[in-house]
Design a protein around this motif. Structure first.
Motif, PDB file in Angstrom:
ATOM      1  N   UNK A 240       0.839  -1.194   0.000  1.00 26.44           N
ATOM      2  CA  UNK A 240       0.000   0.000   0.000  1.00 26.44           C
ATOM      3  C   UNK A 240       0.874   1.243   0.000  1.00 26.44           C
ATOM      4  N   UNK A 241       0.492   2.213  -0.831  1.00 27.45           N
ATOM      5  CA  UNK A 241       1.090   3.538  -0.762  1.00 27.45           C
ATOM      6  C   UNK A 241       0.008   4.467  -0.229  1.00 27.45           C
ATOM      7  N   UNK A 242       0.174   4.952   0.999  1.00 31.91           N
ATOM      8  CA  UNK A 242      -0.853   5.747   1.664  1.00 31.91           C
ATOM      9  C   UNK A 242      -0.675   7.248   1.468  1.00 31.91           C
ATOM     10  N   UNK A 243       0.106   7.649   0.474  1.00 32.69           N
ATOM     11  CA  UNK A 243       0.402   9.073   0.284  1.00 32.69           C
ATOM     12  C   UNK A 243      -0.849   9.936   0.267  1.00 32.69           C
ATOM     13  N   UNK A 248      -8.001  10.370   8.316  1.00 34.68           N
ATOM     14  CA  UNK A 248      -8.737   9.723   9.398  1.00 34.68           C
ATOM     15  C   UNK A 248      -8.696   8.202   9.307  1.00 34.68           C
ATOM     16  N   UNK A 249      -8.298   7.680   8.150  1.00 34.83           N
ATOM     17  CA  UNK A 249      -8.300   6.221   7.963  1.00 34.83           C
ATOM     18  C   UNK A 249      -6.912   5.596   7.989  1.00 34.83           C
ATOM     19  N   UNK A 250      -5.873   6.390   8.038  1.00 32.04           N
ATOM     20  CA  UNK A 250      -4.531   5.845   7.829  1.00 32.04           C
ATOM     21  C   UNK A 250      -4.145   4.792   8.856  1.00 32.04           C
ATOM     22  N   UNK A 251      -4.448   5.029  10.111  1.00 27.10           N
ATOM     23  CA  UNK A 251      -4.107   4.049  11.152  1.00 27.10           C
ATOM     24  C   UNK A 251      -4.880   2.754  10.930  1.00 27.10           C
ATOM     25  N   UNK A 252      -6.158   2.866  10.580  1.00 26.64           N
ATOM     26  CA  UNK A 252      -6.966   1.680  10.327  1.00 26.64           C
ATOM     27  C   UNK A 252      -6.470   0.913   9.107  1.00 26.64           C
ATOM     28  N   UNK A 253      -6.029   1.648   8.098  1.00 28.43           N
ATOM     29  CA  UNK A 253      -5.528   0.992   6.889  1.00 28.43           C
ATOM     30  C   UNK A 253      -4.244   0.228   7.173  1.00 28.43           C
ATOM     31  N   UNK A 254      -3.376   0.801   7.984  1.00 24.29           N
ATOM     32  CA  UNK A 254      -2.145   0.090   8.342  1.00 24.29           C
ATOM     33  C   UNK A 254      -2.469  -1.176   9.130  1.00 24.29           C
ATOM     34  N   UNK A 255      -3.444  -1.085  10.003  1.00 19.79           N
ATOM     35  CA  UNK A 255      -3.849  -2.256  10.780  1.00 19.79           C
ATOM     36  C   UNK A 255      -4.433  -3.332   9.881  1.00 19.79           C
TER      37      UNK A 255
END
Length: 298
Positions: A240-243, A248-255
């Motif tokens: 995933x590239x979260x750039x 608000x979703x970044x922490x959830x996406x990493x999890x």
């Protein structure tokens, strides 16, 4: 009277035909399976076009296309990938005026500034094209061993990368995150800027007429908030590239990504200056080191 008006060329009375753009999946341009679209406006609120609003199923189809394209693209020689990417830059140069118009309208900037950004974007694509056959030399190694063996470390592409494009930089930022993914032999599913998708749509038209195999780059317009969770948890997405992912979703996406052991390139704390000269860190992020042992004399 109407006949005379048309004979005189009553252009002022004609109805403007609004464009409704589609998604780019597997080298084709399908409509969203949901049938949804949304209006795209410039920074002053003027209507520009309609864009397809991708759904969960569209994202799934894009991952399938990217996975199908991966063996051939990753198996191509680095020199061949470089030639293919350089051809994309040639086609971008040929549609330079359209890119300038798209960027100027999308970002609300003057034409001269848009010209500068488009030129940097094309140069950026050429820069990554030039790295395709050099990255293995830089990141690979011949390892010293105590025994009658050769030991080599070579970089290999990770697989399918889900890319959340920058929300503000509609073309230069997009190119800066997509080009390193495919230059290093990976395939991409790209979620574009929702409010500024027009340059990405033009780029998809360039890719469709280039030598890039269908499925290597798949472009989804719509809401990253809607699509991100499904891509982050998809078992067939490798990185995933979260750039440009929603803050608000970044922490959830990493999890969610951890559940399928994905590589994650975290979003920067502030919007990067995309005009700065890049380095190879984005290519390195999607490459895995493979060590090979081989006995001497065999």
């Amino acid at each position: 009277m109407s006949e005379n008006r048309f004979a005189r060329g009553g252009a002022d009375n004609r109805v403007t035909v609004a464009k409704t753009f589609k998604l780019f999946i597997g080298g084709a341009f399908p409509r969203s399976e949901s049938g949804r679209s949304y209006p795209v406006n410039d920074t002053k609120g003027k209507f520009l076009a309609n864009a397809a609003q991708a759904s969960r199923k569209d994202a799934r189809e894009a991952v399938v296309a990217a996975r199908k394209a991966f063996p051939k693209w990753s198996g191509a020689t680095a020199y061949n990938r470089g030639q293919v990417l350089y051809r994309v830059a040639e086609l971008m140069e040929g549609r330079r005026d359209q890119f300038i118009n798209d960027v100027a309208a999308s970002e609300g900037i003057q034409t001269k500034r848009a010209q500068s950004l488009v030129d940097v974007a094309i140069d950026r694509w050429v820069w990554y094209a030039g790295w395709t056959d050099k990255i293995a030399t830089v990141l690979g190694a011949a390892n010293p061993v105590a025994g009658p063996y050769f030991s080599f470390t070579v970089p290999e592409p990770t697989g399918v990368v889900a890319v959340f494009a920058p929300q503000e930089s509609s073309l230069l930022g997009l190119v800066s995150v997509v080009a390193p993914v495919i230059a290093s032999g990976n395939t991409a599913v790209v979620v574009t800027s929702k409010d500024r998708p027009l340059p990405s749509i033009t780029l998809s038209e360039v890719l469709a007429t280039s030598d890039v195999p269908g499925g290597v780059v798949n472009i989804l317009t719509g809401s990253a908030v809607e699509l991100a969770p499904w891509l982050a948890s998809h078992a067939d997405v490798n990185a995933l590239d979260l750039t440009g992912a929603p803050t608000i979703l970044r922490a959830e996406l990493e999890k969610a990504a951890a559940g399928t052991v994905k590589r994650v390139l975290r979003a920067p704390s502030a919007e990067p200056d995309w005009t700065k000269q890049p380095d190879i860190s984005r290519m390195r992020a999607y490459l895995e080191a493979k060590t090979v042992w081989h006995p001497m004399g065999v």
